[in-house]
Design a protein around this motif. Structure first.
Motif, PDB file in Angstrom:
ATOM      1  N   SER A 126       0.889  -1.335   0.064  1.00 52.27           N
ATOM      2  CA  SER A 126      -0.016   0.022   0.140  1.00 52.27           C
ATOM      3  C   SER A 126       0.717   1.266   0.108  1.00 52.27           C
ATOM      4  CB  SER A 126      -0.961   0.114   1.180  1.00 52.27           C
ATOM      5  OG  SER A 126      -0.103  -0.050   2.351  1.00 52.27           O
ATOM      6  N   LEU A 127       0.244   2.447  -0.049  1.00 43.33           N
ATOM      7  CA  LEU A 127       0.784   3.811  -0.286  1.00 43.33           C
ATOM      8  C   LEU A 127       1.596   4.012   1.222  1.00 43.33           C
ATOM      9  CD1 LEU A 127      -1.674   6.025  -2.169  1.00 43.33           C
ATOM     10  CD2 LEU A 127       0.707   5.736  -2.511  1.00 43.33           C
ATOM     11  N   LYS A 128       0.860   3.718   2.246  1.00 50.83           N
ATOM     12  CA  LYS A 128       1.408   3.903   3.553  1.00 50.83           C
ATOM     13  C   LYS A 128       2.590   3.083   3.945  1.00 50.83           C
ATOM     14  CE  LYS A 128      -2.055   1.038   5.784  1.00 50.83           C
ATOM     15  NZ  LYS A 128      -3.350   1.008   6.676  1.00 50.83           N
ATOM     16  N   ASP A 129       2.842   1.769   3.297  1.00 51.33           N
ATOM     17  CA  ASP A 129       3.879   1.107   3.651  1.00 51.33           C
ATOM     18  C   ASP A 129       5.249   1.432   3.182  1.00 51.33           C
ATOM     19  OD1 ASP A 129       2.245  -0.761   5.085  1.00 51.33           O
ATOM     20  OD2 ASP A 129       1.754  -2.051   3.174  1.00 51.33           O
ATOM     21  N   ILE A 130       4.923   2.306   2.234  1.00 46.79           N
ATOM     22  CA  ILE A 130       6.323   2.935   1.267  1.00 46.79           C
ATOM     23  C   ILE A 130       6.528   4.568   1.975  1.00 46.79           C
ATOM     24  CG2 ILE A 130       7.457   3.565  -0.626  1.00 46.79           C
ATOM     25  CD1 ILE A 130       5.893   1.361  -2.002  1.00 46.79           C
ATOM     26  N   LYS A 131       7.498   4.750   2.762  1.00 44.80           N
ATOM     27  CA  LYS A 131       7.670   6.110   3.110  1.00 44.80           C
ATOM     28  C   LYS A 131       8.189   7.035   2.595  1.00 44.80           C
ATOM     29  CE  LYS A 131       6.273   3.923   6.973  1.00 44.80           C
ATOM     30  NZ  LYS A 131       4.887   3.992   7.355  1.00 44.80           N
ATOM     31  N   ASN A 132       8.428   6.925   1.102  1.00 44.90           N
ATOM     32  CA  ASN A 132       8.797   8.087   0.443  1.00 44.90           C
ATOM     33  C   ASN A 132       7.616   9.088   0.125  1.00 44.90           C
ATOM     34  OD1 ASN A 132      11.239   6.624  -0.053  1.00 44.90           O
ATOM     35  ND2 ASN A 132      10.568   5.478  -1.883  1.00 44.90           N
ATOM     36  N   SER A 133       8.201  10.243  -0.525  1.00 45.63           N
ATOM     37  CA  SER A 133       7.367  11.330  -0.619  1.00 45.63           C
ATOM     38  C   SER A 133       6.240  10.895  -1.724  1.00 45.63           C
ATOM     39  CB  SER A 133       7.988  12.464  -1.178  1.00 45.63           C
ATOM     40  OG  SER A 133       8.703  12.417  -2.151  1.00 45.63           O
ATOM     41  N   LYS A 134       4.958  11.558  -1.863  1.00 45.45           N
ATOM     42  CA  LYS A 134       3.825  11.234  -2.551  1.00 45.45           C
ATOM     43  C   LYS A 134       4.035  12.526  -3.710  1.00 45.45           C
ATOM     44  CE  LYS A 134       3.591   7.615   0.053  1.00 45.45           C
ATOM     45  NZ  LYS A 134       4.281   6.383  -0.314  1.00 45.45           N
ATOM     46  N   CYS A 135       3.098  12.029  -4.828  1.00 42.43           N
ATOM     47  CA  CYS A 135       2.808  13.203  -5.602  1.00 42.43           C
ATOM     48  C   CYS A 135       1.517  14.121  -5.325  1.00 42.43           C
ATOM     49  CB  CYS A 135       2.194  12.444  -7.081  1.00 42.43           C
ATOM     50  SG  CYS A 135       4.103  11.772  -7.751  1.00 42.43           S
ATOM     51  N   PRO A 136       1.405  15.186  -5.645  1.00 44.68           N
ATOM     52  CA  PRO A 136       0.197  15.968  -4.994  1.00 44.68           C
ATOM     53  C   PRO A 136      -1.240  15.396  -5.946  1.00 44.68           C
ATOM     54  CG  PRO A 136       1.890  17.332  -6.432  1.00 44.68           C
ATOM     55  CD  PRO A 136       2.451  16.005  -6.339  1.00 44.68           C
ATOM     56  N   GLU A 137      -2.161  15.640  -5.168  1.00 45.11           N
ATOM     57  CA  GLU A 137      -3.534  15.309  -5.745  1.00 45.11           C
ATOM     58  C   GLU A 137      -3.939  15.653  -6.956  1.00 45.11           C
ATOM     59  OE1 GLU A 137      -8.019  15.955  -4.433  1.00 45.11           O
ATOM     60  OE2 GLU A 137      -6.790  15.745  -2.734  1.00 45.11           O
ATOM     61  N   GLY A 138      -4.462  14.837  -8.090  1.00 41.93           N
ATOM     62  CA  GLY A 138      -4.882  15.546  -9.431  1.00 41.93           C
ATOM     63  C   GLY A 138      -3.815  15.393 -10.388  1.00 41.93           C
TER      64      GLY A 138
END
Length: 307
Positions: A126-138
């Motif tokens: 899942s997204l929360k299991d990977i602690k890297n930065s995420k892309c903005p919404e949209g």
């Protein structure tokens, strides 16, 4: 339902805007997706739907309540939800002993199910299991497909088209280099589909073009294809039909060669060269004798030149 919308006259401005939004348009809106939990969805399926919703936002609707339905047996509930939420894409998640960790991805045409493919989840990060930065919404993702199955097999070819429809996002006219942040990579090999999500990092390279690195962002899915429900060729062609107003008008007498050079053909009437205006010179002026002969219609005799 649409006929009912057209027959009823709106009483408020809000209702009028709602009906105008539902009316058919030459250029349709960005396709929205509804993410539905089945009546027996487990924690894995719920987390997958939440992560896909986070990637798809704001063009998605996540149903929080469980819905007891079987899309391959009865599609009326999906069609009802499609009309109610104005969504032409759907992702249905369920779990049972026969088909554990099950996902059904599909699309609608005229509020009726067009294509539907069932996928089984074998591995999920899942997204929360990977602690890297995420892309903005949209953020509009870049889609990459690898594997010969996407071109050789009809079911995988239709799955590729379905995934493009689901994740492509809005149509844009201009591209900003810094806005290319998100990559979705799909690989089909050995009967499995691997979905990976990466964030694009622009590093210094010593020149104008930056060095590209991909950082795993999540979610990550290992999928296997199960059942399929594909539309007939006639219905599929009908769904791809475009209005005549959107088709480019063909320009006559214009052609292009292999190098992109444009050639134009001009049609002219036959020209009377006897009336062609030439340069006025004393040597070209007709003498009085020649003019009188032409008026009489006689031909002036000419002496034959010796050979």
């Amino acid at each position: 339902l649409l006929l009912m919308y057209h027959c009823r006259k709106p009483k408020t401005k809000r209702a009028k805007r709602f009906l105008e939004k539902r009316e058919p348009k030459l250029t349709e809106n960005t396709k929205n997706a509804m993410l539905i939990k089945g009546g027996n969805a487990n924690l894995t399926v719920t987390d997958v739907l939440k992560d896909i919703y986070a990637v798809k936002k704001p063009f998605a609707v996540l149903f929080k309540k469980k819905n007891i339905t079987r899309p391959f047996e009865d599609q009326t509930s999906l069609e009802f939800f499609s009309k109610k939420s104005d969504c032409s894409l759907f992702l249905f998640g369920s779990h049972n002993k026969k088909r554990p960790n099950n996902l059904i991805i599909g699309r609608m045409f005229d509020y009726q199910v067009l294509d539907m493919i069932e996928l089984g989840i074998e591995k999920f990060v899942s997204l929360k299991d990977i602690k890297n930065s995420k892309c903005p919404e949209g953020t509009k993702p870049m889609l990459i497909f690898a594997g010969d199955l996407f071109d050789l097999n009809e079911e995988y070819r239709r799955l590729k088209s379905l995934l493009i429809d689901f994740f492509r996002g809005p149509t844009v006219s201009n591209i900003r280099l810094a806005g290319l942040e998100h990559v979705l990579h799909f690989t089909a090999v050995d009967g499995k589909i691997y979905m990976r999500s990466y964030k694009v990092l622009l590093k210094k390279s010593g020149c104008k073009i930056p060095r590209i690195e991909l950082e795993d962002m999540g979610p990550s899915l290992d999928l296997v294809m199960r059942r399929t429900h594909l539309a007939s060729d006639d219905l599929y062609k009908l769904s791809l039909k475009q209005p005549k107003a959107l088709k480019p008008k063909k320009k006559k007498n214009i052609s292009r060669d292999a190098f992109g050079t444009t050639y134009g053909r001009i049609h002219m009437q036959k020209q009377d060269l006897s009336k062609l205006q030439t340069r006025k010179m004393k040597g070209l002026k007709k003498r009085a004798v020649e003019k009188s002969v032409e008026e009489d219609g006689a031909v002036s005799p000419k002496k034959a030149k010796p050979a």
